[in-house]
Scaffold this motif. Structure first.
Motif, PDB file in Angstrom:
ATOM      1  N   ILE A 136     -13.691 -14.258   0.582  1.00 49.94           N
ATOM      2  CA  ILE A 136     -14.887 -13.810   1.313  1.00 49.94           C
ATOM      3  C   ILE A 136     -15.085 -12.307   1.138  1.00 49.94           C
ATOM      4  N   LEU A 137     -13.981 -11.561   1.135  1.00 52.64           N
ATOM      5  CA  LEU A 137     -14.071 -10.118   0.903  1.00 52.64           C
ATOM      6  C   LEU A 137     -14.639  -9.833  -0.488  1.00 52.64           C
ATOM      7  N   LEU A 138     -14.169 -10.577  -1.483  1.00 51.24           N
ATOM      8  CA  LEU A 138     -14.676 -10.406  -2.843  1.00 51.24           C
ATOM      9  C   LEU A 138     -16.159 -10.767  -2.909  1.00 51.24           C
ATOM     10  N   TYR A 139     -16.524 -11.854  -2.243  1.00 46.09           N
ATOM     11  CA  TYR A 139     -17.936 -12.253  -2.163  1.00 46.09           C
ATOM     12  C   TYR A 139     -18.776 -11.127  -1.561  1.00 46.09           C
ATOM     13  N   THR A 140     -18.263 -10.532  -0.493  1.00 42.61           N
ATOM     14  CA  THR A 140     -18.987  -9.456   0.186  1.00 42.61           C
ATOM     15  C   THR A 140     -19.182  -8.256  -0.738  1.00 42.61           C
ATOM     16  N   LEU A 141     -18.130  -7.902  -1.473  1.00 44.32           N
ATOM     17  CA  LEU A 141     -18.224  -6.769  -2.393  1.00 44.32           C
ATOM     18  C   LEU A 141     -19.227  -7.041  -3.512  1.00 44.32           C
ATOM     19  N   LEU A 142     -19.219  -8.258  -4.045  1.00 46.32           N
ATOM     20  CA  LEU A 142     -20.163  -8.607  -5.105  1.00 46.32           C
ATOM     21  C   LEU A 142     -21.600  -8.578  -4.589  1.00 46.32           C
ATOM     22  N   CYS A 143     -21.785  -9.021  -3.343  1.00 47.98           N
ATOM     23  CA  CYS A 143     -23.123  -8.967  -2.746  1.00 47.98           C
ATOM     24  C   CYS A 143     -23.577  -7.526  -2.555  1.00 47.98           C
TER      25      CYS A 143
END
Length: 682
Positions: A136-143
């Motif tokens: 989820i953290l990686l998803y947030t950074l990509l967003c």
């Protein structure tokens, strides 16, 4: 985003993921076939990117086929039903659903196998949950970085390649397959068109040309028309009278609100988008403009491309927030509040059917907007009403909140989109405006807003784009079809009802409903933004980690105690009205809402990890739990009929059923060993 229909029915994608992952866990002792993941990934990448015109047309017409048959409104879809169209859409959706399901079967097999083989099951499961939080953290950074699909494919391929590193054949297969997807999704977007990816949707921006001159920029979301940036500055209008189609500039849809309130000292624009309404406020003498927009990328494009540069004005303050969140938490009062074509083309998360703007058009939201109006202020809703019942709903909402019907009028198309206006607020201010004979005559000649009675939307039933409470025919039919597909898939794999562990099944169904209603309530409290969703889901996972830690520390904790905690905390959550949590202090709101709304997850985590340990951390148990979550995803649609609070009651009932199905036998030898070793190491 590429298959636009899934922007409106995201939970169907979630259901496919749960089915694949659940089947994979249940089949973890069978041979893993990586082709089941790689082939569907490549086929889906080809499906959404190949420039084959017949295929593109079919994909783009899916919303027409489903939306026309439904009581749920989808933008640009005419309400002309066709059983043949619906059947054709289902024929296409089922293979897509199957592809997504197949992708997750090998992943589920790997997870189930590792958990079964782990010497410390609780620790292994906790690591799995923590890894989900990292995802989820990686998803947030990509967003945050607005990364396109090619980057997501590259990262996914890299992670899978690392996981399969010990097998040269498998790792190279994964690298080649995902490399193919990266190349395919990196293909050009077409001459003169730029494609960007916001945290919410795919954005396509194209120049609007008149000869060799650029007279605007068209913005599409998910390949559907969304808005256009235009230039209404006096200099441009003087030289381009033909664009106005004979409509005087003062009656242009963007200038029209200021005929009711000339030169307002303060203006709040909700749904500011690329800046057309903000530019209009500045042109019409507004002293201060607060522009609220939820999509950061749309806001950036407005700052970069808008001809009049409204966001560069010192009189303008931009706020990146959900409109409802701003209304609920704002303190400043305004002379004019404008809902600027605030409409959504996607849902707020994969856990519900709530669209991003649903909580904006409820009785409670409009009451919050009224609170931010000055005593002599005006409230204007500008909306593209293409269904009479949407016009009727807006009229009914404003009548209930303000106590009298709004002034209605429909602006003509004039170098801009047409729009229907609903004007409420101070009756004295409206009376003064209507004393202008020109305005009174214009309103009288443009009162042709289509109206039809519709149910009033509330925070408990916020489905603004659904005419009446109930299960829309499209949702019901597709859900039944997908349920049959799921049943067939479960039966064909040999994982039938007699192998299902019903205790885990009902735990999964209950938890999904519990999670869905928590996310919906948190969205209402803190905004329907992608960041809020990420934070809330991470917080729920953290509670599960906490439950695991407690069971490691106290392995003899009673499941009856945990079930009691579930039912008591859910009863408290159900009985406390949501408006109770709207504290002035953000930290107090976070603390109290998290404690009351999310506490059932902690107790549910205790029940699950104890039961999972009792089952020897078997893939079959985890598979049953995930397939139960699939059913919970289907049941979530019931909120479109009974309201969101009912999900909590249904979740409570399912937890009760899971309690009745719990295993009474003592903890297995494997589980005892795991718990004892965990306690010793702690």
């Amino acid at each position: 985003s590429e298959v636009r229909i899934f922007a409106y029915f995201k939970n169907f994608v979630l259901i496919a993921c749960y089915l694949g992952f659940g089947l994979g866990c249940a089949l973890c002792r069978r041979r893993i076939n990586l082709l089941a993941t790689l082939a569907p990934v490549m086929l889906l990448a080809m499906f959404v990117t190949l420039p084959w015109e017949p295929l593109r047309r079919i994909v783009n017409e899916l919303p027409d086929a489903i939306g026309a048959f439904s009581g749920v409104h989808i933008w640009s879809v005419l309400p002309v039903s066709s059983t043949t169209q619906l059947f054709g859409a289902i024929v296409l959706i089922v293979p897509l659903f199957a592809f997504i399901t197949l992708m997750f079967v090998p992943v589920g097999q790997l997870v189930g196998w590792y958990l079964e083989k782990a010497t410390k099951g609780i620790a292994a499961y906790t690591i799995n949950v923590l890894a989900s939080m990292a995802g989820i953290l990686l998803y947030t950074l990509l967003c945050f970085e607005y990364q396109p699909p090619a980057v997501w494919f590259a990262i996914g391929g890299l992670l899978l390649t690392v996981l399969l590193w010990r097998s040269p054949r498998l790792r190279w297969s994964a690298a080649v397959a995902f490399g193919f997807c990266v190349i395919l999704t990196s293909l050009g977007t077409g001459k003169g068109r730029s494609v960007l990816w916001s945290p919410y949707q795919k954005l396509s921006i194209s120049p609007w040309k008149s000869g060799n001159e650029t007279i605007g920029y068209t913005v599409n979301t998910n390949d559907n028309w969304y808005q256009v940036m235009i230039d209404l500055s006096p200099q441009f209008v003087t030289g381009h009278q033909n664009l106005l189609r004979g409509v005087p500039i003062e009656w242009n849809a963007y200038n029209l609100p200021y005929q009711f309130h000339p030169k307002p000292p303060s203006v709040l624009v909700l749904g500011a988008g690329t800046g057309n309404d903000v530019a209009a406020a500045i042109r019409n003498g507004a002293g201060r403009v607060v522009a609220v927009e939820i999509d950061p990328l749309i806001l950036e494009q407005g700052k970069r491309l808008h001809f009049e540069k409204p966001y560069a004005s010192p009189r303008v303050e931009t706020v990146l927030d959900d409109a409802r969140s701003y209304l609920q938490n704002g303190k400043e009062r305004f002379d004019l509040i404008l809902f600027s074509l605030l409409d959504s083309h996607t849902t707020s998360s994969y856990f519900s059917n709530i669209r991003i703007d649903n909580y904006v058009y409820t009785v409670e939201a409009l009451a919050a907007a009224r609170r931010l109006l000055k005593p002599d202020g005006l409230f204007v809703v500008k909306f593209w009403v293409d269904r009479p019942w949407i016009g009727g709903r807006l009229r009914g909402l404003l009548t209930r909140v303000f106590g009298y019907p709004p002034v209605l009028l429909k602006a003509e198309k004039s170098y801009t989109t047409e729009g229907s206006f609903f004007v409420s607020g101070s009756q004295e201010a409206i009376g003064r405006a209507m004393a202008n004979p020109n305005l009174a005559a214009y309103v009288k000649s443009h009162e042709n807003v289509p109206l039809q009675e519709a149910a009033i939307t509330t925070d408990d039933w916020p489905y603004f784009y659904q005419q009446e409470p109930g299960l829309p025919s499209s949702v019901l039919i597709i859900s039944l079809v997908l349920a049959v597909v799921c049943w067939w898939a479960i039966r064909e794999t040999g994982y039938g009802a007699r192998w299902m562990q019903w205790h885990f099944f009902f735990l999964g169904a209950a938890f999904l409903l519990l999670e869905a209603q928590i996310i919906s309530k948190m969205a209402l409290l803190f905004g329907t933004t992608w960041l809020v969703n990420s934070i809330v889901i991470s917080a729920l996972l953290l509670l599960i980690v906490g439950a695991n830690a407690l069971v490691q520390w106290k392995p003899d904790i009673s499941s009856t105690f945990a079930y009691t905690g579930i039912f008591i905390s859910m009863a408290i959550s159900y009985s406390i009205p949501l408006e109770t949590y709207f504290f002035d202090s953000l930290w107090l709101k976070v603390l109290v809402s998290a404690l009351v709304l999310c506490l059932p997850v902690f107790f549910a985590g205790i029940v699950f990890i104890r039961s999972f340990a009792s089952a020897g951390f078997s893939g079959n148990a985890l598979g049953s739990n995930l397939i139960g979550s699939l059913v919970g995803g289907l049941l979530e649609s019931l909120s479109m009929w009974t309201g969101l609070k009912s999900l909590l009651l249904l979740a409570g009932f399912l937890y009760l059923v899971s309690f009745l199905f719990r295993h009474e036998e003592s903890v297995s030898k494997v589980a005892v060993t795991d718990l004892a070793s965990s306690q010793t190491s702690a």
